[in-house]
Enzyme design. Sequence first.
Site, mmCIF file in Angstrom:
data_model
loop_
_atom_site.group_PDB
_atom_site.id
_atom_site.type_symbol
_atom_site.label_atom_id
_atom_site.label_comp_id
_atom_site.label_asym_id
_atom_site.label_seq_id
_atom_site.Cartn_x
_atom_site.Cartn_y
_atom_site.Cartn_z
ATOM 1 C CG ASN A 138 -14.599 80.510 -62.153
ATOM 2 O OD1 ASN A 138 -14.827 81.149 -61.123
ATOM 3 N ND2 ASN A 138 -14.834 80.990 -63.351
ATOM 4 C CG HIS A 184 -51.251 46.964 -45.525
ATOM 5 N ND1 HIS A 184 -51.466 47.768 -46.628
ATOM 6 C CD2 HIS A 184 -50.976 45.731 -46.004
ATOM 7 C CE1 HIS A 184 -51.342 47.036 -47.729
ATOM 8 N NE2 HIS A 184 -51.043 45.791 -47.384
ATOM 9 C CB SER A 305 -42.605 65.874 -20.305
ATOM 10 O OG SER A 305 -43.552 66.887 -20.031
ATOM 11 C CE LYS A 311 -44.669 61.555 -23.021
ATOM 12 N NZ LYS A 311 -45.109 62.780 -23.664
ATOM 13 C CD GLU A 318 -40.174 62.328 -30.663
ATOM 14 O OE1 GLU A 318 -41.095 63.111 -30.849
ATOM 15 O OE2 GLU A 318 -39.735 62.061 -29.532
HETATM 16 N N1 ARG Z 1 -16.585 81.932 -53.666
HETATM 17 C C1 ARG Z 1 -16.765 81.456 -54.997
HETATM 18 C C2 ARG Z 1 -17.616 80.188 -54.999
HETATM 19 O O1 ARG Z 1 -17.839 79.645 -53.962
HETATM 20 C C3 ARG Z 1 -15.450 81.152 -55.602
HETATM 21 C C4 ARG Z 1 -15.426 81.263 -57.091
HETATM 22 C C5 ARG Z 1 -15.628 82.654 -57.495
HETATM 23 N N2 ARG Z 1 -15.449 82.820 -58.911
HETATM 24 C C6 ARG Z 1 -15.830 83.968 -59.516
HETATM 25 N N3 ARG Z 1 -15.632 83.995 -60.779
HETATM 26 N N4 ARG Z 1 -16.383 84.941 -58.892
HETATM 27 O O2 ARG Z 1 -18.096 79.731 -55.978
#
Ligand code: ARG
Length: 484
Positions: A138, A184, A305, A311, A318
């Site tokens: 995490n 405008h 085109s 063209k 675009e």
């Molecule tokens: N692949 C996960 C992400 O992109 C990594 C973290 C995963 N953490 C977990 N507790 N499963 O967020």
Amino acid sequence: MAVEFLVHGGKALSFRCFILGQVGAAMQDKDTWSGRFAEPVADLVKRYTASVGFDHKLAMYDIQGSLAHAQMLAACDIISAQDLNDIKRGLGQIENEIISGEFVWLLDLEDVHLNIEKRLTSLVGDAGKRLHTGRSRNDQVATDVRLYLRHEIDELLGLIKALQLALLDLASQHTNTLMPGFTHLQVAQPISFAHHLMAYFEMLKRDAERLIDCRKRVNRLPLGAAALAGTSFPIKREYVAQLLGFDGVCENSLDAVSDRDFAIEFTACAALIMTHLSRFSEELILWMSPRFGFIDIADRFCTGSSIMPQKKNPDVPELVRGKTGRVNGHLVALLTLMKGQPLAYNKDNQEDKEPLFDTVDTLRDTLRIFADMVAGIAVKPEAMSEALRQGFATATDLADYLVKRGVPFRDAHEAVAKAVRAAETKGRDLAELTLTELQSFSKLIDNNVFAALSVSGSLAARDHIGGTAPIQVRAAIARVRKLL
Ligand code: ARG
């Protein structure tokens, strides 16, 4: 699945990466969390939950983060010096394998983090297993994304600057090139082409300021937050921050793992840059149409085109306009991703990567191509001044002329409106009316009115900071050139 991409770990490297969906029994190690479950994860679920197909883009940042984490663990006596050496050696080899394309990415190992960690363990044994001490995926993924984005912001700032320089170069040549300014989309007042271009310079200046400000919030270290609550090991977060060049640490561990504000904020900045370039594109497209004929875009940015031989289509502008929709979509995707999430980390966040990566890639390509396209614009001053002869662009100048002779502005406005109506009926511009004809709308008009009615006189008269007078636009160009 084969993917080619660029990694910048200080150096820009291109490598090819293959993701294997199926792995042979010999390669398949025990699942990372197999101790907890009675049956293996279903194949479809593996594919559904895996992110390695796209987050391998973070590989070099993952390695960079792991090296700093390991160095801190060793400095705090949480792992041994020998472990640190093994980890460094293993990660060094992995880096080479990734660069050379030998590295085998396994879908079974879910994401970039577990792929690298497993390979490390297979290379250096127990030291590899110790790397994750005091860390969670995490805080690891949040760190990787921040390192990635910081790098990309720095690149993008360079590209914005290159586009600004291209604008300045073109503007410098056209401070006396007259064209109608529009409101405008109706002819409003004479301006110079340089003045018009410099409006986009200002937008890009704010865009760069926004990115620089966003970078401050990107450049904070999540590592140390671990899963969500911090870690019981005696870590030194500031040391890791310093090793990785972060300005400081994220100050709340829950926030550290769940915050994606920085990605949303970046995407908002990107959406705004794209919006500015989309407006510019719309103008280039209009100006290139034969009805305007103000400019020509170099052939290398256009296509023909398949059916209409005559063209020449402005495909690049675009597409810039079209791709702006895509980046705006990514912003909405990220906002929506976050809106219902309770604290702290949720797997939803894995969905942040593709919109973010695509935003960066789209913006990078757009800025690059745009700078080159601006440099290749061919200006057609005759068509611009021809357009100035239609639409009574100097009507305001006539009103101002009367005001300077004591007529209240509203009355002057009324008199000039009548003059415009008369001129329109006669099929002539205001400057093409005779003095006697003009005097029928106000006795205060005399021969010097024609100077006020000339487009170059109109331009020169707007002689204050921010005005279109050539002397002012040249000064504006000089001011910003010094800043760049
Ligand atoms: N692949 C996960 C992400 O992109 C990594 C973290 C995963 N953490 C977990 N507790 N499963 O967020």
